[in-house]
Structure formats: C-alpha cells, structure tokens
Scaffold this active site. Structure first.
Site, PDB file in Angstrom:
ATOM      1  N   SER A 155       0.851  -1.190   0.000  1.00  0.00           N
ATOM      2  CA  SER A 155       0.000   0.000   0.000  1.00  0.00           C
ATOM      3  C   SER A 155       0.883   1.235   0.000  1.00  0.00           C
ATOM      4  O   SER A 155       2.047   1.181   0.417  1.00  0.00           O
ATOM      5  CB  SER A 155      -0.893  -0.002   1.240  1.00  0.00           C
ATOM      6  OG  SER A 155      -1.542   1.239   1.413  1.00  0.00           O
TER       7      SER A 155
ATOM      8  N   TYR B 242      -2.659  -0.621  10.296  1.00  0.00           N
ATOM      9  CA  TYR B 242      -2.591  -0.965   8.875  1.00  0.00           C
ATOM     10  C   TYR B 242      -1.279  -0.476   8.268  1.00  0.00           C
ATOM     11  O   TYR B 242      -0.617  -1.215   7.527  1.00  0.00           O
ATOM     12  CB  TYR B 242      -3.782  -0.326   8.146  1.00  0.00           C
ATOM     13  CG  TYR B 242      -3.885  -0.682   6.683  1.00  0.00           C
ATOM     14  CD1 TYR B 242      -4.434  -1.894   6.276  1.00  0.00           C
ATOM     15  CD2 TYR B 242      -3.431   0.197   5.693  1.00  0.00           C
ATOM     16  CE1 TYR B 242      -4.530  -2.226   4.931  1.00  0.00           C
ATOM     17  CE2 TYR B 242      -3.534  -0.124   4.350  1.00  0.00           C
ATOM     18  CZ  TYR B 242      -4.083  -1.339   3.975  1.00  0.00           C
ATOM     19  OH  TYR B 242      -4.167  -1.664   2.639  1.00  0.00           O
TER      20      TYR B 242
END
Length: 297
Positions: A166, A179
């Site tokens: 990501s 995350y």
C-alpha cells in the site's frame, strides 16, 4: 554548475528511464498463478485477467465463493480455476494447504499475496484482537506463504513472488496506525527477499511489490479524497498496471507513480510540520474520518 544541479538531473534521468522503459512482457499461458483474496476486489479482477491470458488460477480466500468460482470458470473452463478456503494468518493452514496444492494441482509459478484486512480508527479505540488480525493477515500471512513456496522457486531458479502492499507503506496515515505498520512491515520483508534472491544469484526468481493509494473496492468504503492529485483509484486500471508489472518482472509499482518521489523529497527537504500541513491541505489527514469499510476486523 553546482552539485545539486547534477544530482537532480541524474534523478530526473532515472525517473524518466523508469517511466519510459518498457521491457518485453513474459507469457503466463499454461502457468499456475496462486492469488490470495481472489474472491473479491482486485484479487478477483486479477484472477479473471490471468485466466483470460491462459493461466490456471489457484484461488485462496477466507470467504471462498462458489458463485465467484463458477463465474471465473465460465471464462476458460473448469480447469482454469481451483478454489480453496483458508485463513492465511494461520501458518499451519498455509503450510498444509501449500503441500496439498503441490500434490493436487502441481508446481506453482506465481504467488500473489493480495489478501488484506483493515480495522480503521484511532489507535486507542481499535481492539487488540483487531490489531493482531491486521498484522497476521497483512504481514505474517505473506511471510508464511513465501516460506511455503520460495524454496521450490530457488531450487528451480524460476518463479515470481508478488506482494500487494500500500502507499501506506511509505507514509503514516491518521486512523490507520496498525494498517500502516502491517504494510511497512511487508514492504521491508519483500525488499529483503529480493536482496536474498539476488545474493544467491537467482536471477529468474522475481519479486514485485505494489503500493497503491486507496482503491475503490469496498475495503476502504467511506474514505474521502480531495482534488485530482489524491484521487481514489479505480480497480480496473490498477489491476491492468499490476498485471503489466508482473509480466515485465518489475520490482516495484507505485500508484500513482509520482507519489514515492514526492514523499522522498518531502522527507528529505521539509520539516515534519510542513509535511503535516501538506497532508491537511490534500485531505489525507481526514481521509479516514468517514470510513465504513467492507469488513471491520
């Protein structure tokens, strides 16, 4: 001329080469491609794409879907897709199913670590079990899967390991602490695996790490973005870019492509309070305020 002129000219040349150079893509016809999280989102779209190119897809998903299996099988026949249910955070399940796949299906050629979960929220509000799940699925799961297949790749000097990370692996984000930590972790792991393979001289075992901004798949339902610079990505072009990166053995893929260069320059030359102001202006700091998500963990 000054050192900085030559430095930035050199950097600009590298960037231009990276953007413009287009190596010949490899064929995946007849290859076996294992994709985790293949029953939805970009995992499902990647599975469709690889089947259309003549590959056999091995789907690993926590929520195995018979409807998705039938849909994908309708593209090129029942033999084009094999589906299994698995919790990739459980290393015993990973090792057992990897052995089963090798026995029932055969040698795997490409492994795409795509499965991921997100909790979302202020760090003190997220439940401990949710943090553990995010780290186990997003970071530990790809490690177990890599261990299950990499020795075969090394022995054969052939294979490809793909990690869907990501843009959160390059910068911290408000209300995404766990995350971000999980994606920073898998980025470091993937880069280290590439260096290990290079040290062994395994030039035909490739790694690709993918770092996209928010993708409109439902996983980050409710996130907001301001302006064209930080536009939420659509899944179809993202998948096209990922598949192209895999076919050309690209080491890293950032979406949007300019983001890591901006991040590097901001970290190198701007104090943290200016970077924080930039995040406020671009809307990144508040992007998670309306987060609903597809599945809270």
């Amino acid at each position: 001329m000054s050192f900085w002129f030559y430095f930035f000219t050199f950097i600009a040349g590298l960037v231009a080469f990276n953007v413009l150079y287009k190596p010949t893509p490899k064929s995946v016809k007849g290859k076996r491609v294992l994709i985790t999280g293949a029953s939805s989102g970009i995992g499902k779209l990647m599975a469709r794409k690889f089947i259309q190119m003549g590959a056999q897809v091995i789907s690993w998903d926590y929520n195995k879907s018979e409807a998705v299996h039938k849909e994908l099988a309708s593209i090129a026949g029942e033999e084009s897709i094999v589906s299994y249910a698995i919790d990739v955070s459980d290393k015993d399940q990973v090792y057992e199913l990897a052995a089963r796949v090798k026995k029932e299906v055969g040698k795997v050629d490409i492994v795409i670590n795509n499965a991921g979960v997100v909790s979302g929220g202020n760090s003190w509000e997220v439940k401990d079990e949710s943090i553990e799940k995010v780290m186990k699925v997003n970071t530990m799961g790809p490690m177990w899967i890599t261990k299950a297949f990499i020795k075969d790749f090394v022995d054969a000097d052939s294979g490809h390991l793909v990690y869907i990370s990501s843009m959160a692996s390059t910068l911290g984000t408000n209300k995404l602490a766990d995350y971000c930590a999980s994606k920073w972790g898998i980025f470091g792991y993937a880069e280290s695996i590439r260096l290990e393979l290079g040290a062994l001289g395994k030039k035909n075992v490739h790694t690709t790490i993918v770092c996209p901004y928010y993708i409109n798949t439902g996983m980050f339902d409710g996130v907001t973005s301001i302006g064209l610079m930080m536009k939420i990505l659509q899944p179809e072009p993202v998948v096209d870019s990922i598949v192209e990166a895999i076919l050309t053995n690209r080491h890293e893929l950032y979406l949007p492509a300019w983001m890591p260069y901006l991040t590097f320059l901001m970290r190198a030359f701007l104090p943290s309070y200016i970077r924080d102001m930039s995040n406020d202006i671009l809307g990144v700091s508040k992007s998670m305020d309306q987060f609903k998500g597809q599945r809270r963990v």
